[in-house]
Design an enzyme around this catalytic site. Structure first.
Site, short mmCIF file in Angstrom:
data_model
loop_
_atom_site.label_atom_id
_atom_site.label_comp_id
_atom_site.label_asym_id
_atom_site.label_seq_id
_atom_site.Cartn_x
_atom_site.Cartn_y
_atom_site.Cartn_z
N HIS A 169 0.83 -1.20 0.00
CA HIS A 169 0.00 0.00 0.00
C HIS A 169 0.87 1.25 0.00
CE1 HIS A 169 -4.32 0.25 0.01
NE2 HIS A 169 -4.27 1.40 0.62
N GLY A 187 -5.22 4.95 -4.68
CA GLY A 187 -4.92 4.42 -6.01
C GLY A 187 -4.11 3.14 -6.03
N GLY A 191 -5.10 -0.06 -5.55
CA GLY A 191 -5.76 -1.15 -6.26
C GLY A 191 -5.60 -1.02 -7.76
N THR A 208 -3.26 0.62 -9.34
CA THR A 208 -1.85 0.40 -9.67
C THR A 208 -1.51 -1.08 -9.63
OG1 THR A 208 -1.34 2.56 -8.67
CG2 THR A 208 0.51 1.07 -9.08
N ARG A 267 -3.49 -3.70 -10.16
CA ARG A 267 -4.05 -4.41 -11.31
C ARG A 267 -3.30 -4.06 -12.59
NH1 ARG A 267 -8.38 -3.46 -7.93
NH2 ARG A 267 -9.03 -1.51 -8.93
#
Length: 458
Positions: A279, A284, A286, A288, A290
């Site tokens: 994290h 943002g 998630g 990044t 994916r």
């Protein structure tokens, strides 16, 4: 999402009868259940069994310990992340590999079993970029409807609110992933993906492309419950550099820096998980994560993933997605939970795409047959035929070169020529768009009078 039931730990010595019972159960239970599922205690506790549930769970854990191995990455306090690959997961990987041609020319060629072509390739690429942009944003809370999002991107207009901005950014992000598909992963590239993802729509005082500087960050599920506290900000740069080295290692099992094999899809999934775990940004993460999953898939030659959206399926069952993250940290940093979940998603996404391609081919052949039965002869190219089919479905709808160019991933000039060609044979009429210099082509219903012979079409 309600708190999950914590996996019971081995709570000290047990009597001789207990040891004997455990050894018997160890021969009875495997790392996965009869349906091939890698269950966490939260689900395992409801499984019908005639045995003591805790002892049965420890028997399952014993079976998993024979398969688990460290992958070379560690949690904040030094505990290794572990992974095992039981038979059901190996079968899924084999099925995915069989469905995925490593080169898209094998899929998009006249000799391919599905007999689709480069025009289809461009159309499917535009469609998948749009789908991933929308559903990845919806996972993070974007509320714009699919219709409005498509109109924004097709028309090329600027986003009007935060939700639209998130979708616009994700569309740009997926294109950036493709452009960087052969570059090594670096801290700079991670930051660039993040910069694109949250430009003009970041929350929690997040700065696009910059690591968080504080530790007042925690991860909540969709119901506001905290389920993960990430590593300290002061450790992030060093930990991400380590993750980049892991990403760029050759895990083919033939020696070198990494002396064990990791299937590319499994490795891409681990990278996805690790960005979520670290994290590194205030917002943002998630999106990044994916993006980096897609980056690794393209880097390893799975070019068909240009056309596949995993976020669409994740968005259908977000609680399962969050729980897959949570199970890892709860049960001794066993990454298998998350990998198993993602393999199921990828498997269904690939199969869904191939089914979609087959259905599009069937629809096109059916439409061509209908045209011929009505007296229309000749050959439109595949893109023009698809556009013509859309026009016959929507009589009275205006089509502009800008929108067609977006839909089929071609230049505006090519789109304009396609529209002119269709109008030439009487399937549409050209008109001026009110208040602009732009020309539109209005779809007409039925076959054009006196134009049943289309042999002049290319």
């Amino acid at each position: 999402m309600k708190n999950i039931a914590k996996a019971p730990v081995w709570d000290g010595p047990i009597d001789e009868a207990g040891v004997e019972s455990l050894l018997v159960l160890a021969r009875k239970y495997r790392a996965y259940d009869d349906k091939g599922r890698y269950l966490h205690w939260h689900e395992f506790r409801f499984r019908p069994t005639e045995d003591d549930r805790k002892v049965a769970w420890w028997a399952v854990k014993f079976a998993r310990l024979q398969l688990l191995r460290p992958i070379g990455l560690a949690a904040e306090h030094g505990k290794s992340f572990l992974l095992c690959m039981p038979d059901p997961m190996q079968r899924i990987l084999h099925r995915i590999d069989r469905m995925c041609p490593l080169q898209d020319e094998e899929l998009f060629s006249d000799e391919a079993p599905l007999t689709v072509n480069r025009y289809d390739k461009l159309y499917y690429l535009a469609t998948s970029l749009l789908e991933e942009a929308i559903t990845s944003s919806q996972l993070e809370g974007a509320s714009t409807t699919r219709r409005i999002a498509k109109e924004m991107l097709r028309e090329g207009r600027q986003p009007r609110n935060k939700s639209e901005q998130m979708i616009f950014n994700n569309f740009e992000l997926m294109q950036a992933v493709k452009e960087n598909g052969q570059n090594p992963l670096s801290l700079e590239l991670i930051k660039e993906f993040h910069r694109i993802a949250i430009d003009k729509c970041g929350e929690n005082n997040a700065v696009p492309g910059e690591l968080r500087l504080t530790d007042d960050v925690y991860i909540e599920d969709l119901e506001g419950e905290v389920f993960h506290t990430p590593p300290k900000a002061t450790l992030l740069e060093r930990r991400l550099e380590r993750l980049c080295r892991f990403a760029n290692m050759n895990h083919d099992g033939e020696g070198g820096e990494a002396n064990f094999f990791l299937h590319p899809i499994v490795k891409a999934t681990i990278l996805h998980f690790m960005i979520g775990y670290e994290h590194p940004f205030a917002d943002g993460n998630g999106r990044t994560a994916r993006a980096i999953f897609y980056w690794h898939m393209l880097k390893c030659g799975y070019s068909v993933f240009e056309f596949i959206s995993i976020s669409r399926l994740l968005n259908l069952a977000p609680l399962k997605y969050f729980r897959a993250f949570l199970y890892v940290e709860d049960d001794d940093f066993d990454l298998t939970y998350f990998v198993a979940h993602q393999l199921d998603v990828v498997d269904r996404a690939v199969q869904g795409f191939l089914d979609y391609v087959k259905e599009k081919k069937r629809e096109r052949l059916e439409f061509t047959s209908q045209l011929k039965s009505l007296g229309a002869k000749g050959d439109f190219n595949y893109r023009q035929l698809e556009l013509l089919r859309s026009m016959r479905k929507h009589p009275g709808k205006p089509y502009t070169a800008k929108e067609v160019a977006f839909d089929y991933n071609v230049s505006a000039n090519t789109a304009r020529e396609d529209l002119k060609r269709i109008a030439q044979f009487g399937y549409a009429v050209e008109a001026q768009v009110a208040g602009t210099k732009e020309r539109a082509y209005i779809a007409l219903a039925g076959l054009p009078s006196g134009q049943s012979d289309l042999r002049r079409a290319v």
